[in-house]
Design a protein around this motif. Structure first.
Motif, short mmCIF file in Angstrom:
data_model
loop_
_atom_site.label_atom_id
_atom_site.label_comp_id
_atom_site.label_asym_id
_atom_site.label_seq_id
_atom_site.Cartn_x
_atom_site.Cartn_y
_atom_site.Cartn_z
N HIS A 1 -8.55 -27.74 18.20
CA HIS A 1 -8.30 -27.06 16.81
C HIS A 1 -7.41 -27.71 15.82
O HIS A 1 -6.84 -27.08 14.92
N SER A 2 -7.51 -29.03 15.65
CA SER A 2 -7.14 -29.92 14.60
C SER A 2 -5.61 -29.81 14.60
O SER A 2 -4.77 -29.91 13.84
N VAL A 3 -4.95 -29.46 15.87
CA VAL A 3 -3.50 -29.40 15.99
C VAL A 3 -2.99 -30.73 16.55
O VAL A 3 -3.28 -30.91 17.59
N GLU A 4 -1.91 -31.50 15.90
CA GLU A 4 -1.52 -32.49 16.56
C GLU A 4 -0.20 -32.22 17.18
O GLU A 4 0.63 -31.60 16.64
N LEU B 1 -5.65 -28.12 21.80
CA LEU B 1 -5.07 -28.23 20.42
C LEU B 1 -5.66 -29.40 19.85
O LEU B 1 -5.83 -28.97 18.39
N LEU C 1 0.02 -20.50 13.92
CA LEU C 1 -1.05 -21.59 13.48
C LEU C 1 -2.30 -20.73 13.18
O LEU C 1 -3.30 -21.57 12.86
N GLY D 1 -5.48 -25.62 12.19
CA GLY D 1 -4.73 -26.91 12.29
C GLY D 1 -3.39 -27.01 11.97
O GLY D 1 -2.85 -25.83 11.38
N GLY D 2 -2.69 -28.10 12.20
CA GLY D 2 -1.43 -28.11 12.06
C GLY D 2 -0.88 -29.06 12.97
O GLY D 2 -1.41 -30.06 13.51
N HIS D 3 0.68 -29.02 13.22
CA HIS D 3 1.49 -30.11 13.99
C HIS D 3 2.63 -29.47 14.62
O HIS D 3 3.13 -28.48 14.00
N TYR E 1 0.72 -20.14 18.67
CA TYR E 1 -0.49 -19.99 18.40
C TYR E 1 -0.79 -18.96 17.22
O TYR E 1 -1.68 -19.27 16.41
N VAL F 1 6.95 -26.37 14.10
CA VAL F 1 5.52 -26.05 14.01
C VAL F 1 5.21 -26.00 12.64
O VAL F 1 5.82 -25.04 11.79
N ASN G 1 1.96 -24.93 10.03
CA ASN G 1 0.68 -24.90 9.68
C ASN G 1 -0.35 -25.47 8.69
O ASN G 1 0.37 -25.49 7.27
#
Length: 257
Positions: free
Chosen positions: A33-36, A30, A235, A2-4, A232, A211, A213
């Motif tokens: 994978h809980s990436v905003e 994304l 993260l 997850g991340g942003h 990637y 980015v 994490n």
């Protein structure tokens, strides 16, 4: 996991266009994978000035190489009929459409925001009608068909004011509101703040990525449209990198995963 990902783009940047297409392609994965992913307009001219950088095409050797590199990168994301619309120093004054994008981002669904990005890039790089004045921007906004989405092909763009089946993404009243909003202090400040935020992160060009994490809480900068594997990895996401295949297997594009 997850991340942003904060992705900073300017429509006068060809590699921003490429990065947008890459982001559109991967945005659903994304999310899984809980990436905003958050896309921000920022003014590349101010970033260059603030960082002391110069556009790569102002250096003759980079300009020659850039022709090859840009065509390879465009093919990789399925873009064609793309070329500069003239003197990029002149048409790169993109403050008006960038402020308009900030307004659209705050007032409309994400799908509309991404479709607007696509249409503005298309007008700039393919139609060679840079939407850098209120009049040109209004024509571009009025030309976006209602059923346009971020993944749709824009190869056969409708004339200004006429979407497919007579429907448009924005009504005439909405276009007027967007044009009025981009002149406001609120969105002038919003663009200035987004640009300064990227500069504070170390930005010197576009596309710029910041980015974070979620697991470690750490943040790092990334630059360019060809750094996604590094993003990637940072993260902790599963990904498949470029791999050289043994002799006798498919070659070229047939070998792509």
């Amino acid at each position: 996991m997850g991340g942003h990902i904060d992705l900073y783009l300017d429509i006068a940047s060809l590699y921003s266009y490429i990065a947008l297409m890459q982001a559109i392609k991967t945005q659903d994965l994304l999310k899984q994978h809980s990436v905003e992913l958050d896309i921000h307009p920022f003014f590349l001219g101010a970033v260059n000035a603030g960082s002391g950088n110069k556009p790569p095409w102002t250096l003759p050797a980079k300009a020659v190489y850039g022709v090859h590199d840009s065509q390879r990168s465009l093919r990789a994301v399925g873009l064609s009929n793309v070329s500069p619309p003239g003197d990029l120093m002149q048409v790169g004054r993109t403050i008006v459409p960038l402020r308009a994008l900030l307004y659209v981002k705050t007032r409309y669904p994400a799908a509309t925001y991404l479709a607007t990005w696509r249409a503005l890039f298309h007008a700039f790089w393919t139609l060679h009608r840079p939407p850098i004045t209120p009049e040109a921007l209004g024509e571009t906004l009025e030309s976006i068909p209602a059923n346009t989405n971020a993944n749709a092909s824009l190869a056969s763009s409708s004339p200004p004011g006429k979407g497919r089946d007579g429907e448009r993404l924005f009504s005439a009243e909405e276009v007027a509101d967007i044009l009025q909003a981009e002149k406001s202090v609120e969105y002038k400040n919003a663009l200035r703040e987004a640009t300064q935020r990227a500069l504070d992160q170390g930005a010197f060009g576009a596309p710029w990525l910041w980015v974070t994490n979620a697991t470690t809480g750490e943040s790092e900068p990334f630059f360019g449209s060809d750094r996604w594997s590094h993003v990637y990895a940072f993260l902790g996401l599963p990904y498949q990198d470029v791999e050289l295949l043994p002799p006798g297997t498919a070659k070229g594009s047939e070998a792509k995963l």
